[in-house]
Design a protein around this motif. Structure first.
Motif, mmCIF file in Angstrom:
data_model
loop_
_atom_site.group_PDB
_atom_site.id
_atom_site.type_symbol
_atom_site.label_atom_id
_atom_site.label_comp_id
_atom_site.label_asym_id
_atom_site.label_seq_id
_atom_site.Cartn_x
_atom_site.Cartn_y
_atom_site.Cartn_z
ATOM 1 N N TYR A 1 0.858 -1.178 0.000
ATOM 2 C CA TYR A 1 0.000 0.000 0.000
ATOM 3 C C TYR A 1 0.895 1.229 0.000
ATOM 4 C CZ TYR A 1 0.771 -0.478 5.059
ATOM 5 O OH TYR A 1 1.327 -0.622 6.306
ATOM 6 N N SER A 2 0.301 2.409 -0.182
ATOM 7 C CA SER A 2 1.107 3.616 -0.380
ATOM 8 C C SER A 2 0.658 4.767 0.503
ATOM 9 C CB SER A 2 0.990 4.085 -1.836
ATOM 10 O OG SER A 2 1.418 3.086 -2.709
ATOM 11 N N TRP B 1 -0.552 14.192 3.985
ATOM 12 C CA TRP B 1 -0.303 12.850 3.464
ATOM 13 C C TRP B 1 -1.607 12.066 3.447
ATOM 14 C CZ3 TRP B 1 4.213 10.566 1.689
ATOM 15 C CH2 TRP B 1 5.376 11.311 1.836
ATOM 16 N N TYR B 2 -1.691 11.108 2.495
ATOM 17 C CA TYR B 2 -2.847 10.223 2.387
ATOM 18 C C TYR B 2 -2.356 8.788 2.313
ATOM 19 C CZ TYR B 2 -5.398 14.441 1.080
ATOM 20 O OH TYR B 2 -5.941 15.699 1.071
ATOM 21 N N GLU B 3 -3.124 7.895 2.926
ATOM 22 C CA GLU B 3 -2.848 6.468 2.790
ATOM 23 C C GLU B 3 -3.784 5.909 1.720
ATOM 24 O OE1 GLU B 3 -3.127 2.232 5.203
ATOM 25 O OE2 GLU B 3 -3.404 4.104 6.303
ATOM 26 N N PHE B 4 -3.220 5.287 0.698
ATOM 27 C CA PHE B 4 -3.970 4.626 -0.365
ATOM 28 C C PHE B 4 -3.837 3.122 -0.121
ATOM 29 C CE2 PHE B 4 -3.058 8.766 -1.971
ATOM 30 C CZ PHE B 4 -4.087 9.084 -2.839
ATOM 31 N N ASN B 5 -4.913 2.508 0.329
ATOM 32 C CA ASN B 5 -4.865 1.098 0.704
ATOM 33 C C ASN B 5 -6.068 0.387 0.102
ATOM 34 O OD1 ASN B 5 -4.534 -1.383 1.927
ATOM 35 N ND2 ASN B 5 -3.967 -0.528 3.900
ATOM 36 N N ASP B 6 -5.835 -0.309 -0.996
ATOM 37 C CA ASP B 6 -6.897 -0.977 -1.754
ATOM 38 C C ASP B 6 -7.965 0.038 -2.144
ATOM 39 O OD1 ASP B 6 -5.532 -3.368 -1.713
ATOM 40 O OD2 ASP B 6 -6.585 -4.125 0.032
ATOM 41 N N THR B 7 -9.178 -0.093 -1.616
ATOM 42 C CA THR B 7 -10.267 0.792 -2.043
ATOM 43 C C THR B 7 -10.456 1.995 -1.131
ATOM 44 O OG1 THR B 7 -11.871 -0.523 -0.818
ATOM 45 C CG2 THR B 7 -11.527 -1.100 -3.146
ATOM 46 N N THR B 8 -9.575 2.180 -0.152
ATOM 47 C CA THR B 8 -9.755 3.302 0.766
ATOM 48 C C THR B 8 -8.620 4.313 0.648
ATOM 49 O OG1 THR B 8 -8.618 2.193 2.581
ATOM 50 C CG2 THR B 8 -10.996 1.877 2.437
ATOM 51 N N VAL B 9 -8.976 5.567 0.821
ATOM 52 C CA VAL B 9 -8.006 6.662 0.874
ATOM 53 C C VAL B 9 -8.302 7.423 2.162
ATOM 54 C CG1 VAL B 9 -7.147 8.757 -0.228
ATOM 55 C CG2 VAL B 9 -7.936 6.844 -1.642
#
Length: 194
Positions: free
Chosen positions: A63-64, A74-82
């Motif tokens: 994940y990113s 900052w944002y966490e991009f994890n599968d279908t969630t931001v």
């Protein structure tokens, strides 16, 4: 892009291993000692992305964490969630060094952007340059999500009940069947939860 080589082959164990050692990386990076003379005017970089691997060499998840503007958010991009996150969660939490058994969380790829081009790369996108088909797609997705949300809220007030007849129970006992799933003959009704 800096690839932190977190996977290697251990010749003593004769198997792939994940390198979970702690590795601290800066938010600001000056590459002047590593670039040719022609680049000396533009050697400063800022961290804009951290791609993370959690897990082991055999199983894991990527994940990113990304900044989408020149701001500090900052944002966490994890599968279908931001999700919005604090800088420490995106950076310091991914230095590595913490593991339990074969499981660890650590940065895998770092994305730095040269400071002199950040404003161009992260220039605000205005609606008038977004293609019409993308606007329509976004509207369809928003409408679909609203419809699903409304259906979910409605279902929160109802419970599905399957009517199982005495005949079906007797049949199941005689046939030694322990499930009551009979999609062709079942009747489902919705009951209020109150």
């Amino acid at each position: 892009q800096l690839h932190l080589r977190r996977f290697d082959f251990d010749y003593d164990l004769l198997q792939q291993v994940k390198i979970s050692d702690k590795f601290e990386f800066p938010e600001e990076l000056d590459m002047k000692d590593y670039l040719p003379e022609t680049y000396k005017d533009c050697t400063k970089y800022s961290l804009f992305g951290v791609i993370v691997h959690s897990g082991s060499v055999y199983m894991g998840h990527y994940y990113s964490f990304l900044r989408t503007t020149t701001g500090k958010q900052w944002y966490e991009f994890n599968d279908t969630t931001v999700t919005k996150v604090e800088p420490d969660q995106a950076i310091k939490s991914n230095f590595g060094g913490r593991s339990s058994g074969y499981y660890s969380v650590s940065a895998y790829i770092l994305l730095y952007v040269r400071k002199d081009v950040q404003d161009v790369i992260y220039e605000q996108v205005h609606d008038d340059i977004v293609p019409q088909h993308l606007k329509e797609y976004a509207e369809r997705i928003a409408a679909q999500e609203a419809s699903e949300e409304a259906a979910f809220e409605k279902s929160e007030n109802e419970i599905n009940a399957t009517i199982i007849t005495e005949e079906r129970i007797v049949h199941n006992i005689q046939q030694m069947e322990f499930g009551f799933t009979d999609k062709e003959n079942e009747t489902i009704i919705k009951l209020p939860k109150d």
